[in-house]
Write an enzyme that holds these catalytic residues in place. Structure first.
Site, short mmCIF file in Angstrom:
data_model
loop_
_atom_site.label_atom_id
_atom_site.label_comp_id
_atom_site.label_asym_id
_atom_site.label_seq_id
_atom_site.Cartn_x
_atom_site.Cartn_y
_atom_site.Cartn_z
N HIS A 181 12.36 -2.75 2.81
CA HIS A 181 11.75 -1.47 3.16
C HIS A 181 12.68 -0.34 2.71
O HIS A 181 13.90 -0.45 2.85
CB HIS A 181 11.51 -1.36 4.66
CG HIS A 181 10.61 -2.43 5.17
ND1 HIS A 181 9.25 -2.36 5.04
CD2 HIS A 181 10.88 -3.62 5.76
CE1 HIS A 181 8.71 -3.46 5.55
NE2 HIS A 181 9.69 -4.24 5.98
N ALA B 139 2.74 -0.93 5.14
CA ALA B 139 2.13 -0.98 6.47
C ALA B 139 1.64 -2.37 6.85
O ALA B 139 1.52 -2.67 8.04
CB ALA B 139 0.98 0.03 6.55
N TYR C 110 10.99 8.55 2.15
CA TYR C 110 11.00 7.51 1.12
C TYR C 110 11.80 7.87 -0.13
O TYR C 110 11.94 7.04 -1.02
CB TYR C 110 9.56 7.17 0.73
CG TYR C 110 8.76 6.65 1.90
CD1 TYR C 110 9.01 5.39 2.44
CD2 TYR C 110 7.77 7.43 2.49
CE1 TYR C 110 8.30 4.92 3.52
CE2 TYR C 110 7.04 6.96 3.58
CZ TYR C 110 7.32 5.71 4.09
OH TYR C 110 6.60 5.25 5.17
N ARG D 172 6.10 0.45 14.18
CA ARG D 172 6.71 -0.04 12.94
C ARG D 172 7.83 -1.05 13.19
O ARG D 172 8.40 -1.60 12.26
CB ARG D 172 7.27 1.11 12.11
CG ARG D 172 6.21 2.07 11.62
CD ARG D 172 6.82 3.09 10.67
NE ARG D 172 5.91 4.17 10.40
CZ ARG D 172 4.96 4.17 9.47
NH1 ARG D 172 4.79 3.10 8.72
NH2 ARG D 172 4.19 5.21 9.30
N ARG E 48 5.31 11.04 -2.05
CA ARG E 48 4.91 10.71 -0.68
C ARG E 48 6.10 10.84 0.27
O ARG E 48 7.08 10.12 0.15
CB ARG E 48 4.38 9.28 -0.62
CG ARG E 48 4.06 8.81 0.77
CD ARG E 48 3.76 7.32 0.80
NE ARG E 48 3.52 6.89 2.16
CZ ARG E 48 3.78 5.68 2.59
NH1 ARG E 48 4.28 4.76 1.79
NH2 ARG E 48 3.53 5.36 3.85
N ASN F 258 7.87 -5.83 -0.34
CA ASN F 258 7.77 -4.64 0.48
C ASN F 258 6.30 -4.51 0.85
O ASN F 258 5.51 -3.94 0.10
CB ASN F 258 8.24 -3.39 -0.26
CG ASN F 258 8.18 -2.15 0.60
OD1 ASN F 258 7.58 -2.15 1.67
ND2 ASN F 258 8.79 -1.08 0.13
N PRO G 233 0.79 -1.22 0.00
CA PRO G 233 0.00 0.00 0.00
C PRO G 233 0.83 1.28 0.00
O PRO G 233 1.85 1.36 0.67
CB PRO G 233 -0.84 -0.10 1.28
CG PRO G 233 -0.17 -1.11 2.12
CD PRO G 233 0.55 -2.04 1.20
N ASN G 234 0.33 2.22 -0.77
CA ASN G 234 0.85 3.58 -0.89
C ASN G 234 2.18 3.68 -1.63
O ASN G 234 2.67 4.79 -1.84
CB ASN G 234 0.95 4.25 0.48
CG ASN G 234 -0.39 4.37 1.15
OD1 ASN G 234 -1.35 4.81 0.53
ND2 ASN G 234 -0.48 3.94 2.40
N ARG H 224 12.07 4.14 13.37
CA ARG H 224 10.87 4.97 13.29
C ARG H 224 9.96 4.75 14.49
O ARG H 224 10.41 4.34 15.55
CB ARG H 224 10.18 4.69 11.96
CG ARG H 224 11.09 5.09 10.77
CD ARG H 224 10.46 4.90 9.44
NE ARG H 224 9.31 5.80 9.31
CZ ARG H 224 8.38 5.65 8.38
NH1 ARG H 224 8.46 4.67 7.51
NH2 ARG H 224 7.36 6.48 8.31
N GLU I 37 12.14 -9.69 2.64
CA GLU I 37 11.34 -8.52 3.01
C GLU I 37 12.22 -7.28 2.85
O GLU I 37 13.39 -7.30 3.20
CB GLU I 37 10.90 -8.66 4.47
CG GLU I 37 10.09 -7.49 4.98
CD GLU I 37 9.77 -7.60 6.46
OE1 GLU I 37 9.92 -6.59 7.15
OE2 GLU I 37 9.38 -8.70 6.92
#
Length: 153
Positions: A103, A80, A25, A114, A20, A77, A12-13, A110, A101
């Site tokens: 990120h 969330a 990011y 998270r 963003r 990735n 998502p996103n 953070r 995985e």
């Protein structure tokens, strides 16, 4: 011998990359990242297919379909969903494909919520905190992992 196929799933996103929260990011778009992955994949003699969705069930579907579609590994990735999705974890365990995985940011640096990954136990490794390079580093790691596994088979 055909090239190994790797499925890269972004959650998502991530379609909003480039605009963003660029301070978190970066300014690379997901299309930029996919182009970099494809370039690196050629060097590594693998094929990478990049996909993005905002929907948890679609991620679960793509993971479940991956072995039947000839994918030998996953880059994931989950965005969330990293912190919330038992369904994605279960899908990774069910297909038993090696998964890295990844990120863009470092979740451990953070907010406290998270810092827990639901998926980590189903993955062979994790790359985080290197911005867009996280995708390429994850690909390199997965290809090396697959090479070691295949040389012991």
């Amino acid at each position: 011998m055909s090239s190994q196929r790797i499925l890269c799933i972004s959650g998502p996103n991530l379609h909003l990359l480039g605009t963003r929260e660029p301070e978190v990011y970066g300014r690379d778009t997901l299309a930029d990242i996919h182009a970099r992955l494809e370039s690196r994949a050629k060097v590594l003699d693998v094929v990478v297919e990049g996909r993005q969705t905002n929907h948890e069930g679609t991620i679960v579907d793509w993971i479940g379909e991956a072995p039947g579609r000839g994918f030998g590994g996953l880059l994931l990735n989950p965005g969330a969903y990293t912190h919330t999705s038992i369904a994605i974890y279960d899908a990774l365990r069910a297909v038993e494909l090696p998964c890295v995985e990844l990120h863009l940011s470092n979740p451990d640096a953070r907010e406290p919520f998270r810092r827990r990954s639901r998926d980590a136990r189903a993955c062979v490794g994790r790359v985080a905190g290197f911005g867009a390079d996280s995708y390429v580093l994850a690909l390199d790691g997965l290809v090396r992992w697959l090479g070691r596994r295949d040389s012991h088979a």
